[in-house]
Scaffold this motif. Sequence first.
Motif, PDB file in Angstrom:
ATOM      1  N   LEU A  39     -12.220 -17.318 -62.610  1.00  0.00           N
ATOM      2  CA  LEU A  39     -11.071 -17.224 -61.333  1.00  0.00           C
ATOM      3  C   LEU A  39     -10.632 -17.385 -60.846  1.00  0.00           C
ATOM      4  CD1 LEU A  39     -10.429 -12.820 -61.267  1.00  0.00           C
ATOM      5  CD2 LEU A  39      -9.626 -14.510 -63.440  1.00  0.00           C
ATOM      6  N   MET A  40     -11.321 -18.667 -60.649  1.00  0.00           N
ATOM      7  CA  MET A  40     -11.257 -19.624 -59.471  1.00  0.00           C
ATOM      8  C   MET A  40     -10.180 -20.396 -59.478  1.00  0.00           C
ATOM      9  SD  MET A  40     -12.775 -19.612 -57.000  1.00  0.00           S
ATOM     10  CE  MET A  40     -12.415 -21.305 -55.261  1.00  0.00           C
ATOM     11  N   GLU A  41      -9.582 -21.315 -60.466  1.00  0.00           N
ATOM     12  CA  GLU A  41      -8.428 -21.903 -60.956  1.00  0.00           C
ATOM     13  C   GLU A  41      -7.444 -21.086 -61.095  1.00  0.00           C
ATOM     14  OE1 GLU A  41      -4.957 -24.330 -60.314  1.00  0.00           O
ATOM     15  OE2 GLU A  41      -7.915 -24.991 -60.232  1.00  0.00           O
ATOM     16  N   PRO A  42      -7.192 -20.120 -61.504  1.00  0.00           N
ATOM     17  CA  PRO A  42      -5.743 -18.937 -61.195  1.00  0.00           C
ATOM     18  C   PRO A  42      -5.487 -18.362 -60.126  1.00  0.00           C
ATOM     19  CG  PRO A  42      -7.553 -18.599 -63.188  1.00  0.00           C
ATOM     20  CD  PRO A  42      -8.281 -19.245 -61.808  1.00  0.00           C
ATOM     21  N   ALA A  43      -6.674 -18.364 -59.142  1.00  0.00           N
ATOM     22  CA  ALA A  43      -6.880 -18.161 -57.495  1.00  0.00           C
ATOM     23  C   ALA A  43      -6.119 -19.015 -56.883  1.00  0.00           C
ATOM     24  CB  ALA A  43      -7.811 -17.592 -56.908  1.00  0.00           C
ATOM     25  N   ARG A  44      -6.187 -19.886 -57.088  1.00  0.00           N
ATOM     26  CA  ARG A  44      -6.205 -21.003 -56.368  1.00  0.00           C
ATOM     27  C   ARG A  44      -4.416 -21.768 -56.659  1.00  0.00           C
ATOM     28  NH1 ARG A  44      -9.847 -25.976 -54.840  1.00  0.00           N
ATOM     29  NH2 ARG A  44      -7.826 -27.735 -55.028  1.00  0.00           N
ATOM     30  N   ALA A  45      -3.855 -21.291 -58.232  1.00  0.00           N
ATOM     31  CA  ALA A  45      -2.302 -21.098 -58.872  1.00  0.00           C
ATOM     32  C   ALA A  45      -1.780 -19.367 -57.941  1.00  0.00           C
ATOM     33  CB  ALA A  45      -2.168 -20.679 -60.070  1.00  0.00           C
ATOM     34  N   VAL A  56       2.243 -18.094 -47.414  1.00  0.00           N
ATOM     35  CA  VAL A  56       0.939 -18.193 -47.072  1.00  0.00           C
ATOM     36  C   VAL A  56       0.886 -20.232 -46.521  1.00  0.00           C
ATOM     37  CG1 VAL A  56      -0.018 -16.263 -48.129  1.00  0.00           C
ATOM     38  CG2 VAL A  56      -0.405 -18.324 -49.554  1.00  0.00           C
ATOM     39  N   GLU A  57      -0.366 -20.469 -46.512  1.00  0.00           N
ATOM     40  CA  GLU A  57      -0.120 -21.810 -46.470  1.00  0.00           C
ATOM     41  C   GLU A  57      -1.351 -22.152 -46.658  1.00  0.00           C
ATOM     42  OE1 GLU A  57       2.214 -23.179 -42.114  1.00  0.00           O
ATOM     43  OE2 GLU A  57      -0.444 -22.548 -41.849  1.00  0.00           O
ATOM     44  N   ILE A  58      -1.737 -23.639 -47.226  1.00  0.00           N
ATOM     45  CA  ILE A  58      -2.863 -24.060 -47.963  1.00  0.00           C
ATOM     46  C   ILE A  58      -3.292 -24.842 -46.912  1.00  0.00           C
ATOM     47  CG2 ILE A  58      -3.886 -25.568 -50.026  1.00  0.00           C
ATOM     48  CD1 ILE A  58      -2.693 -24.040 -51.604  1.00  0.00           C
ATOM     49  N   THR A  59      -4.773 -25.124 -46.104  1.00  0.00           N
ATOM     50  CA  THR A  59      -5.204 -26.522 -45.472  1.00  0.00           C
ATOM     51  C   THR A  59      -5.868 -26.966 -46.224  1.00  0.00           C
ATOM     52  OG1 THR A  59      -6.912 -24.467 -44.373  1.00  0.00           O
ATOM     53  CG2 THR A  59      -4.033 -24.406 -43.272  1.00  0.00           C
ATOM     54  N   VAL A  64      -2.849 -27.756 -43.095  1.00  0.00           N
ATOM     55  CA  VAL A  64      -1.672 -27.769 -43.770  1.00  0.00           C
ATOM     56  C   VAL A  64      -1.359 -28.911 -44.807  1.00  0.00           C
ATOM     57  CG1 VAL A  64       0.770 -26.606 -44.715  1.00  0.00           C
ATOM     58  CG2 VAL A  64      -1.011 -25.722 -42.496  1.00  0.00           C
ATOM     59  N   VAL A  65      -1.792 -28.127 -45.911  1.00  0.00           N
ATOM     60  CA  VAL A  65      -1.731 -29.859 -46.892  1.00  0.00           C
ATOM     61  C   VAL A  65      -0.451 -29.054 -47.879  1.00  0.00           C
ATOM     62  CG1 VAL A  65      -3.822 -30.370 -46.746  1.00  0.00           C
ATOM     63  CG2 VAL A  65      -3.740 -28.621 -48.276  1.00  0.00           C
ATOM     64  N   ASP A  66       0.237 -30.489 -49.357  1.00  0.00           N
ATOM     65  CA  ASP A  66       0.894 -29.373 -49.858  1.00  0.00           C
ATOM     66  C   ASP A  66      -0.306 -29.119 -51.318  1.00  0.00           C
ATOM     67  OD1 ASP A  66       2.229 -30.040 -52.248  1.00  0.00           O
ATOM     68  OD2 ASP A  66       2.934 -32.158 -52.376  1.00  0.00           O
ATOM     69  N   PRO A  67      -0.103 -27.821 -51.202  1.00  0.00           N
ATOM     70  CA  PRO A  67      -0.485 -26.946 -52.681  1.00  0.00           C
ATOM     71  C   PRO A  67      -0.679 -28.214 -53.581  1.00  0.00           C
ATOM     72  CG  PRO A  67       1.103 -25.912 -52.293  1.00  0.00           C
ATOM     73  CD  PRO A  67       1.051 -27.046 -50.743  1.00  0.00           C
ATOM     74  N   ASP A  68       0.147 -28.449 -54.732  1.00  0.00           N
ATOM     75  CA  ASP A  68       0.347 -29.269 -55.590  1.00  0.00           C
ATOM     76  C   ASP A  68      -0.700 -30.757 -55.342  1.00  0.00           C
ATOM     77  OD1 ASP A  68       2.037 -27.012 -56.274  1.00  0.00           O
ATOM     78  OD2 ASP A  68       3.355 -28.732 -55.941  1.00  0.00           O
ATOM     79  N   SER A  69      -1.277 -31.120 -54.502  1.00  0.00           N
ATOM     80  CA  SER A  69      -1.417 -31.902 -55.207  1.00  0.00           C
ATOM     81  C   SER A  69      -2.788 -32.023 -53.748  1.00  0.00           C
ATOM     82  CB  SER A  69      -1.049 -33.883 -53.563  1.00  0.00           C
ATOM     83  OG  SER A  69      -1.068 -33.358 -52.331  1.00  0.00           O
ATOM     84  N   ALA A  70      -3.558 -30.581 -52.816  1.00  0.00           N
ATOM     85  CA  ALA A  70      -4.607 -30.220 -52.807  1.00  0.00           C
ATOM     86  C   ALA A  70      -6.009 -30.487 -53.953  1.00  0.00           C
ATOM     87  CB  ALA A  70      -5.046 -29.377 -52.259  1.00  0.00           C
ATOM     88  N   ARG A  71      -7.091 -31.256 -53.313  1.00  0.00           N
ATOM     89  CA  ARG A  71      -8.023 -31.752 -54.558  1.00  0.00           C
ATOM     90  C   ARG A  71      -9.127 -31.231 -53.528  1.00  0.00           C
ATOM     91  NH1 ARG A  71      -4.240 -31.103 -57.988  1.00  0.00           N
ATOM     92  NH2 ARG A  71      -3.532 -32.593 -58.489  1.00  0.00           N
ATOM     93  N   GLY A  72     -10.523 -30.321 -54.128  1.00  0.00           N
ATOM     94  CA  GLY A  72     -11.552 -30.067 -53.604  1.00  0.00           C
ATOM     95  C   GLY A  72     -11.666 -28.483 -53.249  1.00  0.00           C
ATOM     96  N   PRO A  73     -12.492 -28.362 -51.714  1.00  0.00           N
ATOM     97  CA  PRO A  73     -11.573 -26.883 -51.484  1.00  0.00           C
ATOM     98  C   PRO A  73     -10.702 -26.970 -50.428  1.00  0.00           C
ATOM     99  CG  PRO A  73     -14.174 -27.863 -50.986  1.00  0.00           C
ATOM    100  CD  PRO A  73     -13.350 -28.888 -51.649  1.00  0.00           C
ATOM    101  N   ILE A  74     -10.184 -25.685 -50.351  1.00  0.00           N
ATOM    102  CA  ILE A  74      -9.330 -25.027 -49.696  1.00  0.00           C
ATOM    103  C   ILE A  74      -9.409 -24.090 -49.049  1.00  0.00           C
ATOM    104  CG2 ILE A  74      -7.655 -26.545 -51.156  1.00  0.00           C
ATOM    105  CD1 ILE A  74      -6.880 -23.880 -52.235  1.00  0.00           C
TER     106      ILE A  74
END
Length: 80
Positions: A39-45, A56-59, A64-74
């Motif tokens: 469920l990790m990728e579905p959780a990121r989605a 929410v924000e993804i960091t 804060v980062v663009d959620p569509d370009s974030a790679r690695g741990p968030i």
Amino acid sequence: MGVERELERAIEELLAARSGTICPSDAARRVSSDGWRDLMEPARAAARRLVAQGKVEITQRGEVVDPDSARGPIRIRRVR
């Protein structure tokens, strides 16, 4: 309720209970303690959908980062 909505709800509930950030794995574990890795990728989605809704924000490394370009741990946090 589908797994996508369950993950969104888990993210929102976990953030409501904490003052800081959560990892997508926290939501995945809440939805399925045995199969959380699947469920990790579905959780990121789910987190990306909540970003699109302004909830929410993804960091990464506290920024804060663009959620569509974030790679690695968030990390996920409530909008400040």
